[in-house]
Design a protein around this motif. Sequence first.
Motif, short mmCIF file in Angstrom:
data_model
loop_
_atom_site.label_atom_id
_atom_site.label_comp_id
_atom_site.label_asym_id
_atom_site.label_seq_id
_atom_site.Cartn_x
_atom_site.Cartn_y
_atom_site.Cartn_z
N TYR A 129 0.81 -1.21 0.00
CA TYR A 129 0.00 0.00 0.00
C TYR A 129 0.86 1.27 0.00
CZ TYR A 129 0.77 1.74 4.77
OH TYR A 129 1.32 2.29 5.90
N ASP A 151 1.31 6.17 -6.18
CA ASP A 151 0.00 6.10 -6.80
C ASP A 151 0.08 5.47 -8.18
OD1 ASP A 151 -0.80 7.48 -4.56
OD2 ASP A 151 -1.76 9.13 -5.65
N ARG A 179 -8.10 5.19 6.43
CA ARG A 179 -7.56 6.12 5.45
C ARG A 179 -6.68 5.41 4.43
NH1 ARG A 179 -4.20 11.69 6.89
NH2 ARG A 179 -3.90 12.39 4.74
N GLN A 180 -5.82 4.50 4.90
CA GLN A 180 -4.99 3.73 3.98
C GLN A 180 -5.87 2.88 3.06
OE1 GLN A 180 -2.66 1.45 6.73
NE2 GLN A 180 -1.38 3.19 7.37
N ASP A 188 -9.00 3.40 2.07
CA ASP A 188 -9.76 4.17 1.09
C ASP A 188 -8.85 4.68 -0.03
OD1 ASP A 188 -11.96 3.62 2.61
OD2 ASP A 188 -12.17 5.64 3.44
N ARG A 189 -7.60 4.98 0.30
CA ARG A 189 -6.67 5.41 -0.75
C ARG A 189 -6.45 4.31 -1.78
NH1 ARG A 189 -1.04 4.38 -1.03
NH2 ARG A 189 -0.10 5.54 -2.78
N ARG A 195 -9.48 3.74 -3.97
CA ARG A 195 -9.65 4.80 -4.98
C ARG A 195 -8.71 4.59 -6.16
NH1 ARG A 195 -9.48 8.26 -0.36
NH2 ARG A 195 -11.58 8.91 0.27
#
Length: 281
Positions: A219, A223, A246-247, A249-250, A253
């Motif tokens: 993770y 990106d 938060r990790q 959901d990134r 996405r």
Amino acid sequence: MVTRIALTGLGGLLALAPLTLSPLEWGSGPLTVDSLHGIVYTAHRGGALEVPENSMSGLTAAYARGTAQVLDFDTRMLRDGTIVVMHDPTLDRTTYTSGPVNRLDARQWARVRMRPRASLPGRWRAEPLPTADEVLDRLGGRIVLTLEAKDPRSLDGLAAMIRRRGLVRSVFVNSNDPAVALRAHDMGLTSQLWRSKSQMRTDRPARWARFVDLLDVDYQARDADLVRAARSGIPRVWAHTVNSPRQRDRVLRLGCNGVISDAPGLLARTPSHVRARVSAG
């Protein structure tokens, strides 16, 4: 429907109780990877921030809690060929014993006792650590499993265990080496390949789409590297080791459709509003 048990500090007791829960597909055969859909949560080493990692009580508790659809564990091979559940090459960190794992035989392994971390929630007792056979007998077919073959020499033995129980489509066989993933695929197994953030800088995952069923990505990768993995044509791209909403959901996405977590309970309690990429199956 599957009944799940809510546990409050009783995880250590589950190692003593027989499993009586039945998964959705139990009437027609073992639960398989084809049952996975939506955002898939995997309990890494059983959920190492919530239960004793790679232990029978921890894996059983993670199964009963129902916060993950997949259970992950690691395997190593003893000097007599016995395949056991252990992440590290030595016993020092997680047991009351020290020394290399591969110097033990099955009789010596049976005397090793898990050392639960004091920071874990709940009360856990010292217990023998399982063999891969024992985990497959206890949980195989009841939930999808992913096991990492830390020793590539163990692949033949793992394949025999999995085939004998009819679990070829119920167990991902994981490695960091694309050559091992290819060999697992050619043996008819369901292959998983994990990659670190540094490896992902130069990886071209589309090259592996023919033989990798699950790509397990770091993770912390850039990106662009996560997007390239998600668009590789590999049907399942899950990120490790994701321990916060938060990790999670990134990576969702950016196109991942699952996460591998030491804290699956925390993630389950904090729903994501990100739509997961649909697996190609």
